[in-house]
Scaffold this motif. Structure first.
Motif, mmCIF file in Angstrom:
data_model
loop_
_atom_site.group_PDB
_atom_site.id
_atom_site.type_symbol
_atom_site.label_atom_id
_atom_site.label_comp_id
_atom_site.label_asym_id
_atom_site.label_seq_id
_atom_site.Cartn_x
_atom_site.Cartn_y
_atom_site.Cartn_z
ATOM 1 N N THR A 264 0.794 -1.229 0.000
ATOM 2 C CA THR A 264 0.000 0.000 0.000
ATOM 3 C C THR A 264 0.826 1.278 0.000
ATOM 4 O O THR A 264 0.293 2.368 -0.193
ATOM 5 C CB THR A 264 -0.931 0.032 1.228
ATOM 6 N N GLY A 265 2.105 1.179 0.220
ATOM 7 C CA GLY A 265 2.953 2.358 0.275
ATOM 8 C C GLY A 265 4.242 2.052 1.003
ATOM 9 O O GLY A 265 4.737 0.914 0.968
ATOM 10 N N TYR A 266 4.779 3.064 1.679
ATOM 11 C CA TYR A 266 6.028 2.829 2.412
ATOM 12 C C TYR A 266 6.112 3.737 3.628
ATOM 13 O O TYR A 266 5.390 4.742 3.732
ATOM 14 C CB TYR A 266 7.243 3.020 1.508
ATOM 15 N N ARG A 298 -3.823 9.869 -3.242
ATOM 16 C CA ARG A 298 -3.811 8.591 -3.955
ATOM 17 C C ARG A 298 -4.931 7.677 -3.467
ATOM 18 O O ARG A 298 -5.596 7.003 -4.262
ATOM 19 C CB ARG A 298 -2.463 7.903 -3.771
ATOM 20 N N SER A 304 -2.496 3.151 -4.680
ATOM 21 C CA SER A 304 -1.560 2.927 -3.580
ATOM 22 C C SER A 304 -0.272 3.686 -3.860
ATOM 23 O O SER A 304 -0.080 4.257 -4.932
ATOM 24 C CB SER A 304 -1.265 1.431 -3.426
ATOM 25 N N GLY A 305 0.624 3.655 -2.896
ATOM 26 C CA GLY A 305 1.898 4.338 -3.058
ATOM 27 C C GLY A 305 2.004 5.554 -2.157
ATOM 28 O O GLY A 305 1.022 6.009 -1.575
ATOM 29 N N GLY A 306 3.192 6.103 -2.072
ATOM 30 C CA GLY A 306 3.432 7.260 -1.229
ATOM 31 C C GLY A 306 3.792 6.868 0.187
ATOM 32 O O GLY A 306 3.529 5.749 0.644
ATOM 33 N N ARG A 308 3.596 6.984 4.263
ATOM 34 C CA ARG A 308 2.562 7.157 5.286
ATOM 35 C C ARG A 308 3.012 8.208 6.300
ATOM 36 O O ARG A 308 4.179 8.270 6.667
ATOM 37 C CB ARG A 308 2.279 5.825 5.976
#
Length: 388
Positions: A264-266, A298, A304-306, A308
């Motif tokens: 879902t992201g990083y 997003r 997803s991405g970006g 947190r």
């Protein structure tokens, strides 16, 4: 007619000069930013107050367009757009709360300063004049923050010349006895000059070079060694095993920046590595850089991405027998992360960053100056580790 335009023009020019000088990256010059509330208060109309606020903020954050262009390897236009958009919250808050009423003006200014210190507006609350408290009254802690708040309120009254003289007296007294924050016993902060390759070059050779750097610091008496943001790249089981095995012949604990990736992201994190506990996530960044890292929109479109944002999570972390207040990169430019951490009375401040993309700007110098000022205000030792 010319005189009608001369005063607003001088106010705007002065606000730009204050933004440039106050946020030049020299910690001793941070109190120059206290000229902004004076100019805001003597603006004749709401429009002039908005232009004064815009001039100050844009001048203080002038490195952003060039920095964004360097980060994305693009032309200057995306950076200019982000620069202008990021100023909107600052300008809107100070324009809306401006008033001709001298009796309510101090309360309105303090309210504006508070709004720009906490989310959501505080997310882009750069160049906050309250940062200068650590230069004016180092070691005063929360009392110093209260004094600075009262001083800011006083600067927007008709008595502002007397208040300015008093604050200048504090400034001169502090300058006469100024010392940089001390380094905690047994700590070492490692500055690197690896440019854009740090965190992107995840090869074994790079990891071994970093391990050798840590061992050199440990042999020099470092029991806790801090590496910059993103130093380890992606935090994977392979990287964890490599660093844990490398810690087998040293007593040092490594605090290093890394990235934890999932579907879902990083998360932009600090990890702690030692031979006893292995490697574990120590801290998750509360406020990544808006736009380039934190992209909440997003999720609105099912993407997803970006990075947190953990906002008010983990304000302090345990490192050995000490409690540390961590600040990763962007968190050094805004107010609420450090104040939230100081509510827990940590033993030290750990400020890390990866500023390769800021070459030719004063952004890293401003980050260092802000971290130094906050550490001085609360009389905390400071560990800094940056990559450029």
């Amino acid at each position: 007619m010319c005189r009608d335009y001369l005063r607003p023009a001088l106010l705007i020019f002065a606000s730009i000069a204050i933004g440039v000088v106050g946020w030049s990256g020299h910690v001793a010059l941070l109190p120059v930013a206290l000229g902004f509330p004076v100019l805001w208060s003597i603006s004749q109309t709401r429009l002039i107050a908005a232009l004064v606020s815009s001039g100050y903020f844009l001048a203080a954050s002038r490195g952003l367009p060039q920095g964004v262009a360097g980060f994305y390897s693009s032309d200057i236009w995306p950076g200019l757009l982000l620069w202008l958009c990021s100023s909107m919250s600052f300008v809107i808050v100070y324009a809306v709360l401006w008033t001709k009423n001298a009796r309510t003006r101090p309360l309105r200014y303090v309210l504006a300063a508070l709004i720009m210190a906490i989310p959501p507006f505080g997310i882009t609350g750069w160049a906050h004049p309250v940062t200068a408290a650590g230069v004016l009254v180092p070691g005063w802690g929360w009392w110093g923050l209260g004094l600075m708040t009262a001083g800011l309120a006083g600067l927007v009254t008709r008595l502002w010349p007397a208040v300015a003289i008093a604050l200048t007296g504090f400034w001169l007294g502090s300058a006469a006895s100024w010392t940089e924050p001390g380094l905690p016993n047994g700590w070492r902060g490692i500055d690197l000059e690896m440019g854009a390759s740090l965190g992107r070059d995840a090869g074994l050779h790079r990891q071994r070079d970093l391990i050798a750097t840590v061992r050199g610091a440990a042999s020099d008496g470092g029991r806790f060694v801090a590496l910059p943001e993103s130093a380890l790249g992606f935090w994977t089981p392979t990287v964890a095993r490599l660093w844990t095995s490398a810690s087998g012949d040293t007593d040092a604990t490594v605090i290093a920046g890394a990235t934890v990736l999932d579907a879902t992201g990083y998360d932009n994190v600090l990890v702690a590595i030692d031979r006893k506990g292995g490697g574990s996530i120590l801290y998750r960044e509360r406020m990544p850089v808006p736009g380039s890292m934190w992209q909440p929109w997003r999720s609105w479109f099912g993407e997803s991405g970006g990075a947190r944002a953990d906002f008010f999570a983990n304000p302090i972390v345990s490192v050995g027998a000490s409690q540390a207040a961590p600040l990763i990169c962007y968190e050094q430019l805004i107010v609420w992360p450090i104040l939230q951490s100081m509510l827990h009375d940590p033993d030290l401040v750990v400020a890390v960053g990866n500023g390769w993309w800021t070459e030719g700007t004063s952004i890293v110098a401003i980050q260092r100056a802000a971290a130094t000022a906050w550490a001085k205000l609360f009389a905390k030792p400071l560990v800094i580790a940056f990559n450029t």
